[in-house]
Motif scaffolding. Sequence first.
Motif, mmCIF file in Angstrom:
data_model
loop_
_atom_site.group_PDB
_atom_site.id
_atom_site.type_symbol
_atom_site.label_atom_id
_atom_site.label_comp_id
_atom_site.label_asym_id
_atom_site.label_seq_id
_atom_site.Cartn_x
_atom_site.Cartn_y
_atom_site.Cartn_z
ATOM 1 N N PRO A 156 50.198 21.330 4.288
ATOM 2 C CA PRO A 156 50.381 21.578 5.660
ATOM 3 C C PRO A 156 51.099 22.789 5.818
ATOM 4 C CG PRO A 156 51.104 19.439 5.054
ATOM 5 C CD PRO A 156 50.571 20.014 3.928
ATOM 6 N N ASN A 157 52.155 23.084 4.982
ATOM 7 C CA ASN A 157 53.121 24.211 5.136
ATOM 8 C C ASN A 157 53.147 25.420 4.222
ATOM 9 O OD1 ASN A 157 54.511 22.900 7.590
ATOM 10 N ND2 ASN A 157 55.329 21.503 5.992
ATOM 11 N N GLY A 158 51.717 25.407 3.532
ATOM 12 C CA GLY A 158 51.627 26.323 2.504
ATOM 13 C C GLY A 158 51.976 25.904 1.175
ATOM 14 N N LEU A 159 51.971 26.752 0.060
ATOM 15 C CA LEU A 159 52.684 26.517 -1.202
ATOM 16 C C LEU A 159 53.646 27.589 -1.268
ATOM 17 C CD1 LEU A 159 49.289 26.102 -2.988
ATOM 18 C CD2 LEU A 159 51.001 24.112 -2.337
ATOM 19 N N HIS A 160 54.836 27.143 -2.028
ATOM 20 C CA HIS A 160 55.895 27.762 -2.144
ATOM 21 C C HIS A 160 56.495 27.805 -3.572
ATOM 22 C CE1 HIS A 160 56.315 28.293 2.307
ATOM 23 N NE2 HIS A 160 55.922 26.982 2.178
ATOM 24 N N GLY A 161 56.911 28.669 -4.271
ATOM 25 C CA GLY A 161 57.276 28.908 -5.585
ATOM 26 C C GLY A 161 58.550 27.827 -5.619
ATOM 27 N N THR A 162 58.678 27.447 -6.992
ATOM 28 C CA THR A 162 59.752 26.481 -7.435
ATOM 29 C C THR A 162 60.196 26.580 -8.874
ATOM 30 O OG1 THR A 162 59.982 23.952 -7.419
ATOM 31 C CG2 THR A 162 57.606 24.973 -8.353
ATOM 32 N N LYS A 163 61.244 25.657 -9.262
ATOM 33 C CA LYS A 163 61.774 25.759 -10.413
ATOM 34 C C LYS A 163 61.318 24.443 -11.207
ATOM 35 C CE LYS A 163 65.828 28.426 -11.467
ATOM 36 N NZ LYS A 163 66.854 28.407 -11.952
ATOM 37 N N PHE A 164 60.687 24.655 -12.283
ATOM 38 C CA PHE A 164 60.039 23.194 -12.497
ATOM 39 C C PHE A 164 60.104 23.185 -13.955
ATOM 40 C CE2 PHE A 164 56.437 20.608 -13.699
ATOM 41 C CZ PHE A 164 56.795 19.473 -12.897
ATOM 42 N N ALA A 165 60.631 22.047 -14.648
ATOM 43 C CA ALA A 165 60.617 21.947 -16.052
ATOM 44 C C ALA A 165 59.496 20.685 -16.541
ATOM 45 C CB ALA A 165 61.968 21.714 -16.612
ATOM 46 N N THR B 66 58.329 31.437 -8.948
ATOM 47 C CA THR B 66 58.193 30.064 -9.785
ATOM 48 C C THR B 66 58.896 30.422 -11.016
ATOM 49 O OG1 THR B 66 56.141 29.300 -8.415
ATOM 50 C CG2 THR B 66 56.497 28.367 -10.624
ATOM 51 N N GLU B 67 59.325 29.465 -11.458
ATOM 52 C CA GLU B 67 59.948 29.625 -13.058
ATOM 53 C C GLU B 67 59.580 28.332 -13.839
ATOM 54 O OE1 GLU B 67 64.343 30.710 -14.227
ATOM 55 O OE2 GLU B 67 64.011 28.414 -14.791
ATOM 56 N N LEU B 68 58.780 28.349 -14.781
ATOM 57 C CA LEU B 68 58.157 27.039 -15.366
ATOM 58 C C LEU B 68 59.060 27.170 -16.824
ATOM 59 C CD1 LEU B 68 56.386 24.819 -15.598
ATOM 60 C CD2 LEU B 68 54.774 26.328 -16.625
ATOM 61 N N ARG B 69 59.678 26.103 -16.933
ATOM 62 C CA ARG B 69 60.394 25.759 -18.253
ATOM 63 C C ARG B 69 59.544 24.693 -19.296
ATOM 64 N NH1 ARG B 69 65.196 27.881 -19.489
ATOM 65 N NH2 ARG B 69 65.749 29.376 -17.651
ATOM 66 N N ASN B 70 59.640 24.871 -20.329
ATOM 67 C CA ASN B 70 58.904 24.022 -21.301
ATOM 68 C C ASN B 70 57.302 24.096 -21.330
ATOM 69 O OD1 ASN B 70 59.201 22.392 -23.775
ATOM 70 N ND2 ASN B 70 59.209 20.381 -22.535
ATOM 71 N N ALA B 71 57.048 25.319 -20.728
ATOM 72 C CA ALA B 71 55.692 25.571 -20.865
ATOM 73 C C ALA B 71 54.870 25.606 -22.134
ATOM 74 C CB ALA B 71 55.494 26.995 -20.177
ATOM 75 N N ALA B 72 53.598 25.343 -21.931
ATOM 76 C CA ALA B 72 52.620 25.270 -23.239
ATOM 77 C C ALA B 72 52.452 26.834 -23.412
ATOM 78 C CB ALA B 72 51.521 24.721 -23.069
ATOM 79 N N VAL B 73 52.125 27.395 -24.502
ATOM 80 C CA VAL B 73 51.966 28.712 -24.901
ATOM 81 C C VAL B 73 50.853 28.970 -25.552
ATOM 82 C CG1 VAL B 73 54.272 29.837 -24.437
ATOM 83 C CG2 VAL B 73 53.865 28.958 -26.630
ATOM 84 N N GLU B 74 49.753 27.929 -25.682
ATOM 85 C CA GLU B 74 48.481 28.243 -26.554
ATOM 86 C C GLU B 74 47.885 29.426 -26.196
ATOM 87 O OE1 GLU B 74 49.948 25.265 -26.020
ATOM 88 O OE2 GLU B 74 49.229 24.155 -27.583
ATOM 89 N N PRO B 75 47.182 30.069 -27.106
ATOM 90 C CA PRO B 75 46.371 31.191 -27.097
ATOM 91 C C PRO B 75 45.624 31.394 -25.634
ATOM 92 C CG PRO B 75 46.366 30.815 -29.402
ATOM 93 C CD PRO B 75 46.893 29.537 -28.687
ATOM 94 N N GLU B 76 45.008 30.159 -25.556
ATOM 95 C CA GLU B 76 44.154 29.830 -24.281
ATOM 96 C C GLU B 76 44.924 30.193 -22.861
ATOM 97 O OE1 GLU B 76 44.132 27.738 -26.992
ATOM 98 O OE2 GLU B 76 42.251 28.117 -27.607
ATOM 99 N N ILE B 77 45.960 29.954 -23.235
ATOM 100 C CA ILE B 77 47.177 29.984 -21.762
ATOM 101 C C ILE B 77 47.254 31.626 -21.535
ATOM 102 C CG2 ILE B 77 49.367 29.520 -20.790
ATOM 103 C CD1 ILE B 77 48.711 26.633 -21.903
#
Length: 451
Positions: free
Chosen positions: A155-164, A187-198
């Motif tokens: 309802p209020n749109g999507l906003h960047g975030t810090k997420f692990a 947005t900062e994503l921690r502990n992300a997957a880094v597979e070649p497909e990503i």
Amino acid sequence: MTDDVLVVHGGTPLEGRIRVRGAKNLVSKAMVAALLGDSPSRLFDVPKIRDVEVVRGLLGLHGVKVTDGTEDGELVFDPSNVESASTDQINVHAGSSRIPILFCGPLLHRLGHAFIPDLGGCHIGPRPIDFHLQALREFGATVEKTPEGLHLSAPNGLHGTKFALPYPSVGATEQVLLTAVMAEGVTELRNAAVEPEIIDLICILQKMGAIIKVHTDRVIEIQGVKRLHGYSHRPIPDRIEAASWAAAALATRGHVEVLGAQQADMMTFLNIFRSVGGEYEVTDARPPKLSDPGQEGGIRFWHPGGELNAVALETDVHPGFMTDWQQPLVVALTQARGLSIVHETVYEQRLGYTEALNTMGANIQVYRDCLGGTPCRFGRRNFKHSAVIAGPSKLHAADLVIPDLRAGFSHLIAALAAEGTSRVYGVDLINRGYEDFEAKLASLGAHVERP
Ligand SMILES: CC(=O)N[C@H]1[C@@H](OP(=O)(O)OP(=O)(O)OC[C@H]2O[C@@H](n3ccc(=O)[nH]c3=O)[C@H](O)[C@@H]2O)O[C@H](CO)[C@@H](O)[C@@H]1O
Ligand SMILES: C=C(OP(=O)(O)O)C(=O)O
């Protein structure tokens, strides 16, 4: 079920050359990304597999015009009239694939709401989507679980975030990427997957106008932008399919050249393949010239004769040994002398298929303990997630029922390696991830037939 059976006369080495096209685990996500553009996208080398059909169907229901391009395997997506679809229409695809969960962010951006049916995919553990939903809520989405599926709105749109992420989940990383690229702010994503497909999905999003930084140590930073345009992309080839044919070559004492296979994405597999005693040669691509038609690159895999060696391996997130390589390779390990150990650390229930191999003469015991040093979430939770394979075993023919995609391919390899005639039921499941596998088997000299 009875007409979905393949009769396999085993005992003949697979010999020849096949080609792999775009990776199942990238192509389907690239198709979802096309929803985010305000102009058409073009994707090349798209394999004819079930997951592609499901995503094509879902895109069509949401108003994206999907047409075949001029090149074989080329798809064109026109997202200029994205619209809502009814829950009944969407639910036709319930239980068919895992990709529908990735429609959340793009549909929230384009329509402000989304409906997601029950997911499908391989039966290899409970496969929750808690990380996905938690991330979406952090972006500002509301999520309502109902018996018919998931309803989301923003309802209020999507906003960047810090997420692990609690674990480097491939799907949850893609969820964050597909949502963050057009969310307001960073947005900062921690502990992300880094597979070649990503990384390939990030390349596509960058082509579309996204700003994404991949830092070391699994940190991805995304600067939201207001608009994205269409892309044109040739995806990375399917490294799971390539490894599956390599395992089939080894298990049947054969020799298979996989055109399109790429060394860089398969390094960990190649190291294990060599340790087991398999041989391979990387053939580099040669671009065509006036006097020379050129050559497509790939990897030749073969059994050099003699005995194979037992190995210890653990599946893990990239750059570890892929869990999806595990099932096909274990069939080859039944032919190695000594005790091989496999510690499955990605899925809690990915060893069930070994029962069928045991009925064919393999000697595989599964354990609840962690038989390896990689920290694992399953050790104290009673899941049989380690296997000890004693070999070599003479495999004999059996009637087999395929439970899911990779287990299905491993059953097929076992039937090809076994003495005698097996009947493999439910082979259609293999079409979810292996393009034209029956034609490829025939071209490799396998003796298979429909009854
Ligand atoms: C279509 C596709 O690309 N499928 C691949 C994708 O699956 P998928 O994206 O579903 O796999 P994930 O990486 O998300 O799952 C890894 C682990 O995380 C757990 N988890 C995941 C999400 C979540 O919200 N909560 C949670 O607990 C899962 O149960 C599993 O134990 O990556 C897997 C790991 O490389 C591959 O085996 C699949 O072939
Ligand atoms: C587990 C797999 O896929 P999915 O996530 O589509 O079930 C796989 O491809 O081996």
